[in-house]
Design an enzyme around this catalytic site. Structure first.
Site, short mmCIF file in Angstrom:
data_model
loop_
_atom_site.label_atom_id
_atom_site.label_comp_id
_atom_site.label_asym_id
_atom_site.label_seq_id
_atom_site.Cartn_x
_atom_site.Cartn_y
_atom_site.Cartn_z
N CYS A 63 0.85 -1.13 -0.06
CA CYS A 63 -0.02 0.00 -0.02
C CYS A 63 0.91 1.24 -0.12
O CYS A 63 2.04 1.11 0.52
CB CYS A 63 -0.78 -0.13 1.15
SG CYS A 63 -2.17 -1.17 1.42
N GLU A 65 0.65 3.73 2.10
CA GLU A 65 1.18 4.10 3.23
C GLU A 65 2.35 3.52 3.79
O GLU A 65 3.29 4.06 4.32
CB GLU A 65 0.11 4.11 4.35
CG GLU A 65 -1.40 4.79 3.82
CD GLU A 65 -2.34 4.08 3.01
OE1 GLU A 65 -1.88 3.34 2.17
OE2 GLU A 65 -3.53 4.24 3.27
#
Ligand code: THU
Length: 155
Positions: A63, A65
């Site tokens: 991801c 993040e």
């Protein structure tokens, strides 16, 4: 958790979100065709960006993040104050903000422990017409902590 208009964001958060938006365009997402950008604000005011990076073995996808946190760490930036997150589909804009997945929340929690700071999290729809400001403690209450393992990460 507060809802805020883009125009009302302080300049730093505007910049952070705009950098996340640019990073979204670097995403590698040929499978889901969903593109996410993230921008981290370090505790010295540096902005570092990342995006999701998918894999044909779907579970190996990283991801945006977690990608940006690893990138920052490898650059020597360990402590962070904020993260802005924005996403879009291949042929649609999000109507609601997208929020970090459970695994990313756990990693963000670790970063907040390292940073000694309840990290601010800025979530935005693709077109920035809906923006939410929240924090990791709000997104992951009752988190599993280093302390639960009797580990002092400061040592
Ligand atoms: N994704 C992120 O990068 N961050 C999020 O907060 C939600 C989901 C990515 C993972 C995958 O590449 C795609 O979006 C669809 O799940």
């Amino acid at each position: 958790m507060i809802n805020i208009k883009y125009e009302e964001l302080p300049d730093v958060e505007k910049k952070l979100l705009n950098e996340a938006e640019k990073a979204m365009e670097t995403a590698y997402g040929p499978y889901s065709k969903f593109y996410v950008g993230a921008a981290l604000l370090t505790n010295d005011g540096t902005i570092i960006t990342g995006s999701n990076f998918e894999n044909s073995a779907y579970g190996s996808t990283i991801c945006a993040e977690r990608g940006v946190i690893l990138r920052a760490n490898a650059m020597g930036y360990k402590k962070h104050k904020e993260i802005a997150i924005i996403g879009r589909g291949e042929d649609f804009d999000t109507e609601e903000v997208i929020a970090p997945c459970g695994s990313c929340r756990q990693v963000l929690y670790e970063v907040s422990q390292i940073s000694d700071y309840n990290m601010k999290i800025i979530l935005s729809t693709t077109k920035k017409e809906k923006i939410i400001i929240t924090s990791i403690n709000e997104l992951l209450p009752l988190a599993f902590r280093p302390k639960d393992l009797r580990i002092d990460i400061k040592k």
